[in-house]
Design a protein around this motif. Structure first.
Motif: not given
Length: 165
Positions: A85-91, A101-104, A112-121, A135-142
């Motif tokens: 997980f990351t929490n800063d787009r420009f560290p 930034q908040q990530t939910v 899944g293992g080894g995934a990378t989740i960018l901030p604020s998605v 994951v660079t943008r929000s993922v829809p439900a299901r």
């Protein structure tokens, strides 16, 4: 340990008092004082949890995961090993001028293992993120997402996953 009390391995460094009953925290885990961990969770070895983190009930966090400030994991979330997980787009080193930034991750989602989740998605309810996805943008439900950048390839229907044609 009673059946209701959380279990904290003697080699863990747990500084928060907000850990729900039946939660298990394994060796070499560090949890800072501001974090909140729900009931019946499993925080596996070699994890780190910062202050401004909220973990819901029945969440599994596998080994090698860091939960940074601004992260919210709702109930029944699964986080695979070595998810980033990351929490800063420009560290920048020593630049603390911006709020993190908040990530939910919504209820019942799996990462899944080894995934990378960018901030604020936001990862939608019951969504599935494939191993190694970025994951660079929000993922829809299901939705089921894979790849770099992550793209939708299918849908979770009931308790089963289906790939798109």
């Amino acid at each position: 340990m009673t059946d209701e009390a959380p279990y904290v391995h003697p080699l863990a460094d747990v500084q928060t008092l907000r850990i729900g009953p039946r939660t298990r925290v394994w060796q070499f885990v560090v949890i800072l004082p501001g974090a909140t961990i729900g009931e019946d969770c499993n925080i596996c070895s070699h994890c780190f949890v910062e202050n401004d983190v909220i973990v819901g009930d029945r969440v599994t966090v596998k080994s090698g995961v860091q939960l940074w400030d601004g992260l919210r994991l709702e109930d029944d979330v699964f986080v695979g090993p070595n998810v980033t997980f990351t929490n800063d787009r420009f560290p920048r080193s020593r630049d603390h001028s911006v709020a993190f930034q908040q990530t939910v991750v919504r209820r019942g989602a799996s990462i899944g293992g080894g995934a990378t989740i960018l901030p604020s998605v936001e990862i939608g309810e019951r969504a599935m993120v494939g191993a190694g996805a970025v994951v660079t943008r929000s993922v829809p439900a299901r939705a089921i997402v894979v790849g770099n950048p992550a793209r939708v390839i299918g849908q979770v229907e009931g308790s089963k996953a289906y790939e798109a044609d």
